[in-house]
Motif scaffolding. Structure first.
Motif, short mmCIF file in Angstrom:
data_model
loop_
_atom_site.label_atom_id
_atom_site.label_comp_id
_atom_site.label_asym_id
_atom_site.label_seq_id
_atom_site.Cartn_x
_atom_site.Cartn_y
_atom_site.Cartn_z
N MET A 135 0.84 -1.20 0.00
CA MET A 135 0.00 0.00 0.00
C MET A 135 0.88 1.26 0.00
N LEU A 136 1.94 1.23 0.77
CA LEU A 136 2.84 2.37 0.86
C LEU A 136 3.46 2.67 -0.51
N SER A 137 3.89 1.62 -1.19
CA SER A 137 4.48 1.80 -2.52
C SER A 137 3.47 2.39 -3.48
N LYS A 138 2.24 1.91 -3.39
CA LYS A 138 1.17 2.42 -4.26
C LYS A 138 0.90 3.90 -3.97
N ALA A 139 0.82 4.25 -2.69
CA ALA A 139 0.55 5.64 -2.31
C ALA A 139 1.67 6.57 -2.76
N ARG A 140 2.92 6.14 -2.59
CA ARG A 140 4.04 6.98 -3.00
C ARG A 140 4.06 7.18 -4.51
N ALA A 141 3.73 6.13 -5.25
CA ALA A 141 3.66 6.26 -6.70
C ALA A 141 2.54 7.22 -7.10
N ASN A 142 1.41 7.13 -6.42
CA ASN A 142 0.30 8.04 -6.70
C ASN A 142 0.68 9.48 -6.37
N ALA A 143 1.43 9.68 -5.28
CA ALA A 143 1.86 11.03 -4.90
C ALA A 143 2.78 11.62 -5.96
N ASN B 208 3.46 18.18 -0.68
CA ASN B 208 3.17 18.38 0.75
C ASN B 208 2.62 17.12 1.41
N VAL B 209 2.82 15.95 0.78
CA VAL B 209 2.35 14.68 1.34
C VAL B 209 3.52 13.71 1.45
N GLU B 210 3.61 13.00 2.57
CA GLU B 210 4.58 11.92 2.69
C GLU B 210 3.90 10.71 3.32
N PHE B 211 4.40 9.53 2.98
CA PHE B 211 3.82 8.29 3.49
C PHE B 211 4.89 7.52 4.25
N ARG B 212 4.52 7.08 5.48
CA ARG B 212 5.44 6.38 6.36
C ARG B 212 4.93 4.99 6.69
N LEU B 213 5.85 4.05 6.74
CA LEU B 213 5.51 2.69 7.13
C LEU B 213 5.42 2.61 8.65
N GLY B 214 4.31 2.08 9.16
CA GLY B 214 4.17 1.96 10.60
C GLY B 214 2.81 1.44 11.00
N GLU B 215 2.71 0.99 12.24
CA GLU B 215 1.45 0.53 12.80
C GLU B 215 0.77 1.69 13.50
#
Length: 265
Positions: free
Chosen positions: A116-124, A131-138
């Protein structure tokens, strides 16, 4: 709440399920998730409360039909705010939030599923969201500093956590004084029968992990939140019934908006 091993097993099941969804590109009503026939994602999103303008505003592939409401509708986001999106998935709500807070604002999406993180970063990257960043975490252990965000959004994710009190504790920690919570999630109308509670397929489908409204209110109050407002959306039973065809889950759970505020100093 279960043992640590049980909690970890639940997280693994959820991570595997949504990793599959990320790879296949199917929404929560797709055959890869809840066993239902595929539903048109735009139609579903309209049922959840998103406008046509919102649906057109994000990169293709960001909206995966995984929510149960529209937290943007109650978030009242302002320019310059820092927003945290719990369980950000393909980035749909994060990108809408980024448009609302503008260039002077910031959005942090957190998800525990690498695909999901990879998908979101590609979409960004596709959408040019600086102004958006995605972090891996619980969401029980947020990779976010204390008192650093103004608003927390989440869409149909907290019900998936095996340790919800810890989620609310983390939310309180990372919010600035006066910060607010705007959540769309699934809640239980009454105590769920054991046949539902112990069905992992229904758990990963956002059903079996739902808490009672009174339980959520208590968890928020214990952490110190005020101005708590939980509003069930009875009309949501129409799409919830599609999540597990052949069952009566819509009689037991309902989508709701959840709002709360961390008191100011």
């Amino acid at each position: 709440m279960g043992t640590q091993d049980t909690k970890d097993a639940t997280r693994r099941a959820v991570r595997e399920q949504y990793g599959h969804v990320a790879q296949e590109g199917e929404g929560c009503c797709g055959p890869g998730c809840c066993g239902a026939a595929a539903t048109d994602i735009k139609d579903l999103s309209a049922q959840l409360g998103y406008s046509e303008a919102e649906l057109q505003a994000v990169p293709g592939g960001a909206n995966m039909g995984l929510g149960c409401g529209n937290p943007q509708a109650i978030g009242a986001l302002q320019a310059g705010e820092t927003v945290l999106d719990l369980g950000s998935g393909g980035g749909f709500d994060s990108f809408l939030a980024a448009r609302a807070v503008g260039e002077t604002g910031r959005v942090i999406g957190v998800d525990m599923t690498p695909d999901m993180l990879s998908k979101a970063r590609a979409n960004a990257e596709q959408g040019g969201y600086a102004n958006v960043e995605f972090r891996l975490g619980e969401i029980e252990h947020l990779p976010v500093a204390d008192a650093s965000v103004d608003v927390i959004l989440s869409n149909c994710v907290i019900n998936l956590s095996p340790d919800k009190p810890q989620v609310f504790a983390e939310m309180y920690r990372v919010l600035r004084p006066g910060g607010r919570v705007a959540i769309a999630d699934v809640v239980a109308r009454s105590e769920l029968p054991e046949t539902i509670r112990t069905d992992m397929r229904l758990y990963t489908s956002c059903i079996a992990g739902a808490s009672l409204v009174s339980e959520i209110e208590n968890m928020l109050e214990v952490q110190g939140f005020t101005q708590i407002r939980i509003q069930p959306r009875d009309e949501s039973t129409t799409f919830i019934a599609q999540w597990a065809p052949g069952t009566d889950v819509q009689d037991w759970v309902v989508s709701a908006t959840i709002e709360a505020v961390k008191p100011g100093v």
